[in-house]
Write an enzyme that holds these catalytic residues in place. Structure first.
Site, PDB file in Angstrom:
ATOM      1  N   SER A  20       0.824  -1.399  -0.172  1.00 47.41           N
ATOM      2  CA  SER A  20      -0.004  -0.023   0.135  1.00 47.41           C
ATOM      3  C   SER A  20       1.112   0.845   0.080  1.00 47.41           C
ATOM      4  O   SER A  20       0.783   1.839  -0.591  1.00 47.41           O
ATOM      5  CB  SER A  20      -1.216   0.395   1.567  1.00 47.41           C
ATOM      6  OG  SER A  20      -1.829  -0.664   0.743  1.00 47.41           O
ATOM      7  N   ASP A 312      -6.364  -8.046   4.216  1.00 47.75           N
ATOM      8  CA  ASP A 312      -5.523  -8.366   4.299  1.00 47.75           C
ATOM      9  C   ASP A 312      -5.579 -10.368   4.444  1.00 47.75           C
ATOM     10  O   ASP A 312      -4.520 -11.356   3.652  1.00 47.75           O
ATOM     11  CB  ASP A 312      -4.976  -8.359   3.049  1.00 47.75           C
ATOM     12  CG  ASP A 312      -4.763  -7.181   2.262  1.00 47.75           C
ATOM     13  OD1 ASP A 312      -6.420  -7.297   1.468  1.00 47.75           O
ATOM     14  OD2 ASP A 312      -4.818  -6.598   2.099  1.00 47.75           O
ATOM     15  N   ARG A 385      -2.709 -14.465  -1.859  1.00 46.13           N
ATOM     16  CA  ARG A 385      -2.358 -14.100  -0.738  1.00 46.13           C
ATOM     17  C   ARG A 385      -3.440 -15.498  -0.213  1.00 46.13           C
ATOM     18  O   ARG A 385      -2.877 -16.540   0.817  1.00 46.13           O
ATOM     19  CB  ARG A 385      -3.548 -13.283   0.052  1.00 46.13           C
ATOM     20  CG  ARG A 385      -2.899 -12.031  -0.513  1.00 46.13           C
ATOM     21  CD  ARG A 385      -3.338 -10.668   0.871  1.00 46.13           C
ATOM     22  NE  ARG A 385      -2.466  -9.886   0.404  1.00 46.13           N
ATOM     23  CZ  ARG A 385      -1.458  -8.675   0.688  1.00 46.13           C
ATOM     24  NH1 ARG A 385      -0.750 -10.092   0.931  1.00 46.13           N
ATOM     25  NH2 ARG A 385      -1.412  -8.349   0.551  1.00 46.13           N
TER      26      ARG A 385
HETATM   27  C1  S3P Z   1      -5.479  -1.550   0.302  1.00 44.63           C
HETATM   28  C2  S3P Z   1      -6.736  -1.540   0.322  1.00 44.63           C
HETATM   29  C3  S3P Z   1      -7.504  -3.074   1.125  1.00 44.63           C
HETATM   30  C4  S3P Z   1      -6.668  -3.865   0.866  1.00 44.63           C
HETATM   31  C5  S3P Z   1      -6.077  -3.947  -0.897  1.00 44.63           C
HETATM   32  C6  S3P Z   1      -5.126  -3.195  -0.186  1.00 44.63           C
HETATM   33  C7  S3P Z   1      -4.585   0.107   0.186  1.00 44.63           C
HETATM   34  O1  S3P Z   1      -9.172  -2.580   0.078  1.00 44.63           O
HETATM   35  O2  S3P Z   1      -7.060  -4.946   0.611  1.00 44.63           O
HETATM   36  O3  S3P Z   1      -4.973  -5.078  -0.712  1.00 44.63           O
HETATM   37  O4  S3P Z   1      -3.713   0.222  -0.366  1.00 44.63           O
HETATM   38  O5  S3P Z   1      -5.880   0.856   0.334  1.00 44.63           O
HETATM   39  P1  S3P Z   1     -10.251  -1.798   0.362  1.00 44.63           P
HETATM   40  O6  S3P Z   1      -9.414  -0.479   0.884  1.00 44.63           O
HETATM   41  O7  S3P Z   1     -10.637  -1.785  -0.643  1.00 44.63           O
HETATM   42  O8  S3P Z   1     -10.205  -2.836   1.726  1.00 44.63           O
END
Ligand code: S3P
Length: 425
Positions: A20, A312, A385
């Site tokens: 992220s 996740d 995952r």
């Molecule tokens: C992420 C937010 C999450 C996560 C994804 C990465 C991000 O999704 O599941 O792997 O980088 O903002 P959501 O915010 O839609 O739940």
């Protein structure tokens, strides 16, 4: 790729950079003025898709493996790409970039792979449209490919039905360009990396409870980013360290932002021997070394505000629950159905194939731990995952576990299998 019972896992491991935060460092660096130097950048396929999209919009990005240098062109510096923007398998790239593109002065098509073309995009199309954006699903099915024509935007106060950092960040990025303030309220706080990094780059961002708020910016300014190790990748070694008997693993420099650390809290509740050492702060993000030692675990209920902080990690937590005494009930996790695969369905099918007592519910799973697992052929559905979860599970099952599509770990963790093997020696 095949896995079988292993001797104890021992040693130290440094985890690749947070996915992220790596995405955001390239995106925000591209629309900032000046240079952004990113260390410990994740070289996973998802983050490379982000680099590719911004290069296509005229941003010069040097990728020297561990360090990435982005030569940002300022808030108005993106150019119309000559081709469509391909976000590959990355939901973060697709949704965040759409918020940015809603405010540029060109038209562009954004798409991705087969999985991306099935994932819900209405969740960003709707709020961005409220802001004045022109964003359409080309096949009119609420999914990518999306056609986006930049418009003048106005700030809104959006109340999101789901806690999602991707929705929140998409709106906040559009808010950088909008007239007036933009606010997003979520049912629970989702990961706040965008808020932290945008502030670090000079944006006026505030948070109050479950609301994040951004003021339009004149410019952002490039900055240095040190990406912490990804707790979502560390999760597989946390679990392996806890469930492979006799193991002891030290996981170095992992990001432990409170909006991401739910797995640590759940492991502690399960009775795990898990200790945080050597805390630090990198570019506004807290990090620590995590020491895990195997031992007995017990089942716990998991639901409510903790869910976005471990969303996740739920596949590996579900697997871990099979080795815990008693029942683990996962609730409020319907979002798992719209990830890279339907993770509730895929987990229940694959864990059942290994002999686990697991049941699907509307918004989660119920796992009754304690049954010995046996090897099986696992279809990863090309979900990184899922592949990593079953590599770890296979280390504690009788007989052989074969993972189909195992190479999909490259999305978030190239080198995962080598790192796992290193701890077996
Ligand atoms: C992420 C937010 C999450 C996560 C994804 C990465 C991000 O999704 O599941 O792997 O980088 O903002 P959501 O915010 O839609 O739940």
């Amino acid at each position: 790729m095949k896995f079988a019972k292993t001797s104890p896992l021992k040693g130290e491991i440094t985890i690749p950079g947070d996915k992220s935060i790596s995405h955001r460092s390239v995106m925000f660096g591209s629309i900032a003025k000046g240079t952004t130097e990113i260390s410990h950048f994740l070289q996973g396929a998802d983050c490379l898709s982000t680099i590719d999209c911004f290069r296509k919009m005229g941003i010069q990005i040097e990728n020297n493996q561990n360090t990435v240098i982005v030569h940002g062109k300022g808030l108005r510096g993106l150019k119309r790409p000559e081709t469509i923007l391909d976000c590959g398998n990355s939901g973060t790239t697709t949704r965040l970039i759409s918020g940015l593109l809603a405010a540029q002065d060109f038209n562009v098509t954004v798409t991705g792979d087969e999985s991306i073309q099935k994932r819900p995009m209405k969740r960003i199309m709707e709020p961005l449209s409220f802001m004045g954006a022109d964003i359409k699903s080309i096949l009119d099915n609420g999914c990518a490919p999306l056609s986006i024509t930049g418009k003048r935007l106005r700030g809104i106060h959006y109340t999101s039905p789901v806690a999602s950092a991707q929705i929140k960040s998409s709106i906040l990025l559009a808010g950088l360009y909008a007239e007036g303030e933009t606010r997003v309220t979520e049912p629970y706080v989702s990961r706040n990396h965008s808020e932290i990094m945008l502030k670090h780059f000079g944006a006026n961002v505030k948070t109050e409870g479950t609301t994040a708020c951004i003021a339009p910016a004149a410019e952002l300014y490039g900055n240095q980013i040190i990406v912490p190790g990804d707790i979502s990748s560390a999760a597989y070694f946390i679990a392996a360290g806890l469930i492979v008997p006799g193991s002891e693993i030290l996981i170095k420099q992992v990001g432990i932002n409170p909006t991401r650390d739910g797995i640590i809290r759940v492991c502690q509740e399960m009775g795990a021997d898990i200790t945080l050492l050597d805390g630090n702060m990198d570019s506004g993000e807290p990090t620590a070394d995590i020491l895990v030692k195997s031992g007995s675990l017990h089942g716990v209920p998991i639901g409510g505000a903790i869910i976005p902080t471990l969303i996740d990690e739920l596949p590996i937590i579900a697997a871990m629950a099979c080795f815990a005494e008693g029942e683990t009930i996962i609730r409020d996790a319907a979002e798992l159905k719209v990830k890279e695969s339907n993770r509730i369905d895929v987990m229940v099918k694959n864990l059942s194939a290994m002999g686990a007592d697991v049941r699907e519910t509307d918004d989660g799973m119920i796992i009754r731990g304690g049954r010995p697992l046996h090897g099986a052929v696992i279809d990863s559905k090309l979900d990184h995952r899922i592949a990593m979860t079953f590599a770890v599970t296979g280390l504690c099952a009788e007989g052989e576990t074969e993972i189909l599509g195992a190479e999909c770990v490259n999305i978030s963790y190239p080198g995962f299998y080598q790192d796992l093997e290193m701890l077996m020696k």
